[in-house]
Design a protein around this motif. Structure first.
Motif, PDB file in Angstrom:
ATOM      1  N   GLU A  81       0.817  -1.195   0.000  1.00  0.00           N
ATOM      2  CA  GLU A  81       0.000   0.000   0.000  1.00  0.00           C
ATOM      3  C   GLU A  81       0.862   1.261   0.000  1.00  0.00           C
ATOM      4  O   GLU A  81       0.604   2.211  -0.742  1.00  0.00           O
ATOM      5  CB  GLU A  81      -0.959  -0.002   1.203  1.00  0.00           C
ATOM      6  N   THR A 101      -5.854  -6.619  -3.509  1.00  0.00           N
ATOM      7  CA  THR A 101      -7.266  -6.648  -3.895  1.00  0.00           C
ATOM      8  C   THR A 101      -7.512  -5.690  -5.052  1.00  0.00           C
ATOM      9  O   THR A 101      -8.151  -6.025  -6.049  1.00  0.00           O
ATOM     10  CB  THR A 101      -8.154  -6.264  -2.695  1.00  0.00           C
ATOM     11  N   TRP A 102      -7.011  -4.492  -4.926  1.00  0.00           N
ATOM     12  CA  TRP A 102      -7.147  -3.473  -5.964  1.00  0.00           C
ATOM     13  C   TRP A 102      -6.513  -3.956  -7.261  1.00  0.00           C
ATOM     14  O   TRP A 102      -7.084  -3.800  -8.344  1.00  0.00           O
ATOM     15  CB  TRP A 102      -6.502  -2.179  -5.457  1.00  0.00           C
ATOM     16  N   GLU A 124     -13.891  -9.748  -1.559  1.00  0.00           N
ATOM     17  CA  GLU A 124     -13.264  -8.427  -1.459  1.00  0.00           C
ATOM     18  C   GLU A 124     -12.830  -7.931  -2.835  1.00  0.00           C
ATOM     19  O   GLU A 124     -13.066  -6.774  -3.192  1.00  0.00           O
ATOM     20  CB  GLU A 124     -12.067  -8.486  -0.515  1.00  0.00           C
ATOM     21  N   ARG A 135      -8.623  -6.610  -9.020  1.00  0.00           N
ATOM     22  CA  ARG A 135      -9.750  -5.977  -9.723  1.00  0.00           C
ATOM     23  C   ARG A 135      -9.275  -5.398 -11.052  1.00  0.00           C
ATOM     24  O   ARG A 135      -9.928  -5.568 -12.084  1.00  0.00           O
ATOM     25  CB  ARG A 135     -10.362  -4.874  -8.880  1.00  0.00           C
ATOM     26  N   GLU A 175      -7.799   2.446   0.171  1.00  0.00           N
ATOM     27  CA  GLU A 175      -9.009   2.047   0.894  1.00  0.00           C
ATOM     28  C   GLU A 175      -9.142   0.525   0.964  1.00  0.00           C
ATOM     29  O   GLU A 175      -9.793   0.001   1.848  1.00  0.00           O
ATOM     30  CB  GLU A 175     -10.238   2.662   0.227  1.00  0.00           C
ATOM     31  N   ALA A 176      -8.556  -0.155  -0.005  1.00  0.00           N
ATOM     32  CA  ALA A 176      -8.524  -1.619  -0.023  1.00  0.00           C
ATOM     33  C   ALA A 176      -7.062  -2.033  -0.039  1.00  0.00           C
ATOM     34  O   ALA A 176      -6.174  -1.223  -0.319  1.00  0.00           O
ATOM     35  CB  ALA A 176      -9.226  -2.149  -1.275  1.00  0.00           C
ATOM     36  N   ARG A 177      -6.822  -3.298   0.277  1.00  0.00           N
ATOM     37  CA  ARG A 177      -5.451  -3.785   0.161  1.00  0.00           C
ATOM     38  C   ARG A 177      -5.004  -3.638  -1.287  1.00  0.00           C
ATOM     39  O   ARG A 177      -5.803  -3.777  -2.212  1.00  0.00           O
ATOM     40  CB  ARG A 177      -5.365  -5.252   0.571  1.00  0.00           C
ATOM     41  N   ALA A 203     -15.935  -7.105  -4.840  1.00  0.00           N
ATOM     42  CA  ALA A 203     -16.805  -6.135  -4.165  1.00  0.00           C
ATOM     43  C   ALA A 203     -18.223  -6.678  -3.968  1.00  0.00           C
ATOM     44  O   ALA A 203     -19.215  -6.014  -4.255  1.00  0.00           O
ATOM     45  CB  ALA A 203     -16.825  -4.806  -4.916  1.00  0.00           C
ATOM     46  N   GLU A 259     -11.746 -13.550   0.418  1.00  0.00           N
ATOM     47  CA  GLU A 259     -10.788 -12.826  -0.426  1.00  0.00           C
ATOM     48  C   GLU A 259     -11.388 -12.513  -1.793  1.00  0.00           C
ATOM     49  O   GLU A 259     -11.245 -11.395  -2.305  1.00  0.00           O
ATOM     50  CB  GLU A 259      -9.511 -13.653  -0.592  1.00  0.00           C
TER      51      GLU A 259
END
Length: 180
Positions: A8, A73-74, A151, A77, A68-70, A154, A148
């Protein structure tokens, strides 16, 4: 640059133009991106191209990363969206099935069987479409937990469970239809 910095923190720095932070992020996550791209594309060359496309656009996209997210995760996506965009813009290729079969099977008979099974599965997932396809790739292909995957996509973990149940039913119905 601190090689033990969090993803992050590196992402935020890279989003501000820190090239060393970007290099570290790319090194840390290249294999994960490639693996997901391989599972989505099914062919080495396409997976390499998709991974490079993601990494090429990543510096500009990092400017929108807010933490805002790990980061992982981002990034998943982002990768899933890029893969879906690529899939929509390209026609299906029979070579991906042959490449996958050759890489996974030792003998010609095994290669043919693997190619046929893989081709059927990819066609079935194409027919079923997203979001079930993305759910399957994350949970079954990437060994993510329901939490996971939820997340990344979403949605709630319950939605992931429902999607996998729905996926099983749809695959079973397609198999019965195709092998009748």
């Amino acid at each position: 640059m601190d090689a033990v910095a969090s993803d992050e923190d590196l992402a935020l720095r890279a989003g501000q133009g820190d090239r060393e932070a970007f290099r570290l992020l790319a090194e840390r996550h290249y294999d994960r991106l490639y693996r997901l791209a391989w599972r989505f594309c099914g062919a080495r060359a396409e997976a390499e191209d998709l991974t490079q496309d993601i990494l090429t656009t990543l510096p500009a996209r990092l400017k929108s990363f807010r933490g805002e997210a790990r980061f992982s995760t981002w990034l998943y996506r982002l990768a899933l969206n890029a893969a879906a965009d690529r899939r929509r813009s390209q026609s299906r290729s029979l070579t991906r099935d042959a490449d996958y079969a050759r890489s996974q099977a030792g003998t010609r008979a095994e290669a043919n069987a693997a190619a046929a099974a893989h081709a059927w599965l990819m066609a079935a997932l194409d027919e079923i479409g997203d979001p079930l396809r993305a759910t399957a790739l994350l949970v079954l292909g990437e060994d993510m937990t329901h939490a996971e995957a939820a997340e990344v996509l979403a949605v709630s973990p319950g939605t992931i469970s429902w999607r996998l149940s729905d996926l099983r039913q749809k695959l079973k119905a397609l198999k019965e239809r195709d092998h009748a």
